[in-house]
Design a protein around this motif. Structure first.
Motif, PDB file in Angstrom:
ATOM      1  N   VAL A 117     -15.969  24.908 -12.298  1.00 42.02           N
ATOM      2  CA  VAL A 117     -16.196  25.467 -13.635  1.00 42.02           C
ATOM      3  C   VAL A 117     -14.881  25.520 -14.401  1.00 42.02           C
ATOM      4  O   VAL A 117     -13.793  25.506 -13.818  1.00 42.02           O
ATOM      5  N   ALA A 118     -15.001  25.583 -15.729  1.00 45.72           N
ATOM      6  CA  ALA A 118     -13.861  25.917 -16.571  1.00 45.72           C
ATOM      7  C   ALA A 118     -13.864  27.435 -16.711  1.00 45.72           C
ATOM      8  O   ALA A 118     -14.852  28.016 -17.157  1.00 45.72           O
ATOM      9  N   LEU A 119     -12.788  28.079 -16.290  1.00 46.94           N
ATOM     10  CA  LEU A 119     -12.760  29.537 -16.179  1.00 46.94           C
ATOM     11  C   LEU A 119     -11.732  30.153 -17.113  1.00 46.94           C
ATOM     12  O   LEU A 119     -10.579  29.713 -17.176  1.00 46.94           O
ATOM     13  N   GLY A 120     -12.159  31.192 -17.833  1.00 44.03           N
ATOM     14  CA  GLY A 120     -11.246  31.977 -18.644  1.00 44.03           C
ATOM     15  C   GLY A 120     -11.371  33.441 -18.271  1.00 44.03           C
ATOM     16  O   GLY A 120     -12.483  33.943 -18.114  1.00 44.03           O
ATOM     17  N   VAL A 121     -10.238  34.123 -18.126  1.00 42.09           N
ATOM     18  CA  VAL A 121     -10.236  35.546 -17.768  1.00 42.09           C
ATOM     19  C   VAL A 121      -9.295  36.273 -18.714  1.00 42.09           C
ATOM     20  O   VAL A 121      -8.077  36.042 -18.697  1.00 42.09           O
ATOM     21  N   MET A 122      -9.836  37.157 -19.546  1.00 42.32           N
ATOM     22  CA  MET A 122      -9.014  37.944 -20.444  1.00 42.32           C
ATOM     23  C   MET A 122      -8.421  39.124 -19.683  1.00 42.32           C
ATOM     24  O   MET A 122      -9.041  39.659 -18.762  1.00 42.32           O
ATOM     25  N   ARG A 141      -9.175  25.516 -26.407  1.00 38.91           N
ATOM     26  CA  ARG A 141      -8.833  24.349 -25.583  1.00 38.91           C
ATOM     27  C   ARG A 141      -9.665  24.317 -24.294  1.00 38.91           C
ATOM     28  O   ARG A 141     -10.018  23.236 -23.802  1.00 38.91           O
ATOM     29  N   LEU A 142      -9.952  25.491 -23.735  1.00 35.15           N
ATOM     30  CA  LEU A 142     -10.777  25.546 -22.532  1.00 35.15           C
ATOM     31  C   LEU A 142     -12.163  24.970 -22.799  1.00 35.15           C
ATOM     32  O   LEU A 142     -12.679  24.163 -22.010  1.00 35.15           O
ATOM     33  N   PHE A 143     -12.769  25.367 -23.920  1.00 31.75           N
ATOM     34  CA  PHE A 143     -14.101  24.845 -24.262  1.00 31.75           C
ATOM     35  C   PHE A 143     -14.045  23.355 -24.581  1.00 31.75           C
ATOM     36  O   PHE A 143     -14.955  22.599 -24.192  1.00 31.75           O
ATOM     37  N   GLU A 144     -13.014  22.910 -25.269  1.00 29.38           N
ATOM     38  CA  GLU A 144     -12.893  21.486 -25.595  1.00 29.38           C
ATOM     39  C   GLU A 144     -12.736  20.655 -24.331  1.00 29.38           C
ATOM     40  O   GLU A 144     -13.335  19.572 -24.212  1.00 29.38           O
ATOM     41  N   TYR A 145     -11.938  21.145 -23.385  1.00 29.73           N
ATOM     42  CA  TYR A 145     -11.775  20.449 -22.107  1.00 29.73           C
ATOM     43  C   TYR A 145     -13.102  20.404 -21.358  1.00 29.73           C
ATOM     44  O   TYR A 145     -13.492  19.359 -20.812  1.00 29.73           O
TER      45      TYR A 145
END
Length: 279
Positions: A117-122, A141-145
């Motif tokens: 998965v593409a993961l983002g953690v605030m 950029r995470l969503f675009e990737y």
């Protein structure tokens, strides 16, 4: 009770001042939700209150370590020109030193129970997870990737809202990230949000509420304006669980509340189900 016993029960015990010096800070904690005090080791590796299930706030890297089998960070060296707001540069420097992050979100490609998965953690420890220009840029950029590589996005939100020191540039991130989310969803890809304590302000008003599936940790506070602001506006006392995810679940804003130790299994299962549905 005789006189001797009574004297024993009412006598004051002399405090040993050296005791406090021998007890480390943070040895005992009070749960921010239920107020129960506990020995810090009772929280376990997931840092969850044994009494009510509330998940104590985690730094982004701590959550990644708990959640993933592997993680490759993206855009770690991204930089911005700091606006000339009094004291802002110093606050940024302190946040970077305290968290080891360059911004209030950690992004990358992760494996969660064998699912990529593409993961983002605030990170709420970085200026309260505030949405600044580079926070928005990293999430975009995470969503675009993910769109380019056809990956699902899993995003853990935690924020006090837009970063006031950046003015309108901070508010613009809501629209920028939302556009990237829309492109990702138009490509037929999964966007899974996990709401953590706290998720408020402009983050709630935009990408935190745009997921295909919305999960939440128990008792997390999620809302737009703060409770005190609302109370002063409507001149009424708000219910105890106002803006807690249990109330959001009852009103259809959250799909499921998931205890922290179960998150990795649930996320992986949802990613697999989504992949099967595409076949």
């Amino acid at each position: 009770m005789d006189l001797y016993d009574n004297q024993k029960s009412t006598a004051k015990i002399k405090r040993d001042a050296s005791v406090n010096e021998r007890i480390p800070d943070g040895l005992f904690l009070a749960c921010p939700y239920c107020g129960v005090q506990m020995y810090n080791k009772q929280l376990g590796p997931f840092r969850v209150c044994a009494h009510c299930g509330y998940g104590f706030r985690l730094q982004a890297q701590e959550r990644v370590d708990l959640l993933t089998q592997s993680f490759e960070e993206m855009d770690a060296d991204i930089e911005m020109t700091t606006p000339e707001f009094p004291g802002y540069a110093d606050k940024l420097a302190r946040a970077k030193s305290q968290t080891g992050l360059g911004e209030s979100v950690l992004t990358g490609v992760a494996t969660i129970e064998d699912e990529k998965v593409a993961l983002g953690v605030m990170d709420s420890y970085f200026m309260m997870g505030s949405l600044g220009s580079m926070t928005g840029e990293k999430i975009t950029r995470l969503f675009e990737y993910a769109t380019d590589k056809k990956l699902p996005v899993v995003l853990f939100t935690a924020s006090g809202g837009a970063r006031m020191q950046e003015g309108i540039n901070s508010l613009m991130q809501m629209a920028k990230v939302s556009a990237a989310v829309a492109a990702h969803q138009e490509a037929g890809l999964l966007y899974l949000v996990v709401l953590t304590d706290p998720t408020t302000g402009g983050v709630t008003a935009s990408f935190a509420m745009q997921g295909d599936i919305t999960l939440a940790e128990p008792h997390a506070l999620v809302g737009f304006a703060g409770a005190r602001v609302i109370e002063s506006t409507i001149h009424e006392k708000l219910p105890k669980d106002f803006q807690r995810v249990e109330t959001l679940l009852e009103n259809g804003f959250v799909d499921q509340i998931v205890p922290r130790p179960e998150l990795s299994a649930i996320i992986a299962k949802l990613v697999r189900l989504h992949r099967v549905s595409e076949v």
